[in-house]
Design a protein around this motif. Sequence first.
Motif, mmCIF file in Angstrom:
data_model
loop_
_atom_site.group_PDB
_atom_site.id
_atom_site.type_symbol
_atom_site.label_atom_id
_atom_site.label_comp_id
_atom_site.label_asym_id
_atom_site.label_seq_id
_atom_site.Cartn_x
_atom_site.Cartn_y
_atom_site.Cartn_z
ATOM 1 N N ALA A 26 59.828 1.758 97.555
ATOM 2 C CA ALA A 26 59.599 2.358 98.870
ATOM 3 C C ALA A 26 58.113 2.529 99.163
ATOM 4 C CB ALA A 26 60.306 3.706 98.964
ATOM 5 N N ASP A 27 57.287 2.672 98.124
ATOM 6 C CA ASP A 27 55.862 2.883 98.347
ATOM 7 C C ASP A 27 55.037 1.602 98.305
ATOM 8 O OD1 ASP A 27 56.329 2.617 95.634
ATOM 9 O OD2 ASP A 27 54.615 3.854 95.081
ATOM 10 N N CYS A 28 55.612 0.489 97.870
ATOM 11 C CA CYS A 28 54.865 -0.769 97.796
ATOM 12 C C CYS A 28 55.833 -1.938 97.623
ATOM 13 C CB CYS A 28 53.889 -0.729 96.626
ATOM 14 S SG CYS A 28 52.907 -2.219 96.450
ATOM 15 N N ILE A 29 55.608 -2.993 98.387
ATOM 16 C CA ILE A 29 56.380 -4.226 98.248
ATOM 17 C C ILE A 29 55.396 -5.314 97.840
ATOM 18 C CG2 ILE A 29 57.818 -5.940 99.399
ATOM 19 C CD1 ILE A 29 58.598 -3.772 101.409
ATOM 20 N N GLU A 30 55.664 -5.978 96.716
ATOM 21 C CA GLU A 30 54.817 -7.082 96.274
ATOM 22 C C GLU A 30 55.523 -8.384 96.606
ATOM 23 O OE1 GLU A 30 52.406 -6.570 92.540
ATOM 24 O OE2 GLU A 30 54.006 -5.112 92.209
ATOM 25 N N VAL A 31 54.825 -9.274 97.313
ATOM 26 C CA VAL A 31 55.399 -10.554 97.722
ATOM 27 C C VAL A 31 54.540 -11.692 97.178
ATOM 28 C CG1 VAL A 31 56.465 -9.630 99.804
ATOM 29 C CG2 VAL A 31 54.167 -10.546 99.930
ATOM 30 N N ILE A 32 55.172 -12.864 97.072
ATOM 31 C CA ILE A 32 54.479 -14.055 96.608
ATOM 32 C C ILE A 32 54.484 -15.066 97.745
ATOM 33 C CG2 ILE A 32 54.506 -15.947 94.961
ATOM 34 C CD1 ILE A 32 55.856 -14.035 92.999
ATOM 35 N N LEU A 33 53.298 -15.512 98.127
ATOM 36 C CA LEU A 33 53.139 -16.525 99.166
ATOM 37 C C LEU A 33 52.888 -17.858 98.485
ATOM 38 C CD1 LEU A 33 51.978 -13.740 100.434
ATOM 39 C CD2 LEU A 33 51.195 -15.257 102.200
ATOM 40 N N GLY A 34 53.520 -18.904 98.957
ATOM 41 C CA GLY A 34 53.319 -20.234 98.400
ATOM 42 C C GLY A 34 54.232 -20.481 97.218
#
Length: 88
Positions: A26-34
């Motif tokens: 809820a406090d941070c979303i880590e995403v991967i681009l590419g």
Amino acid sequence: MNNEKIKIKVTETGQSLDVVVFSKRADCIEVILGEGVHNMKCALTPTRNGMAYVGSIKGRELVYERSRDQVAADIERLNPNVRGPRRR
């Protein structure tokens, strides 16, 4: 292997991207681009009013247009065994 994907928006161009979620809290979303060797990781944090998540990568601002409450509800729906902090 099911990778969760979310749709984020690049504010500069208005383009929408589907990105893979690395971790979601809820406090941070880590995403991967590419994909592959050329991927990059970006952390999205909630705005002050909690109505969206924002982050930047290579000088570009990314926005995930869901509120903190909606994301917390999604996490609860996807994995009901994970709860918030326990009382002591």
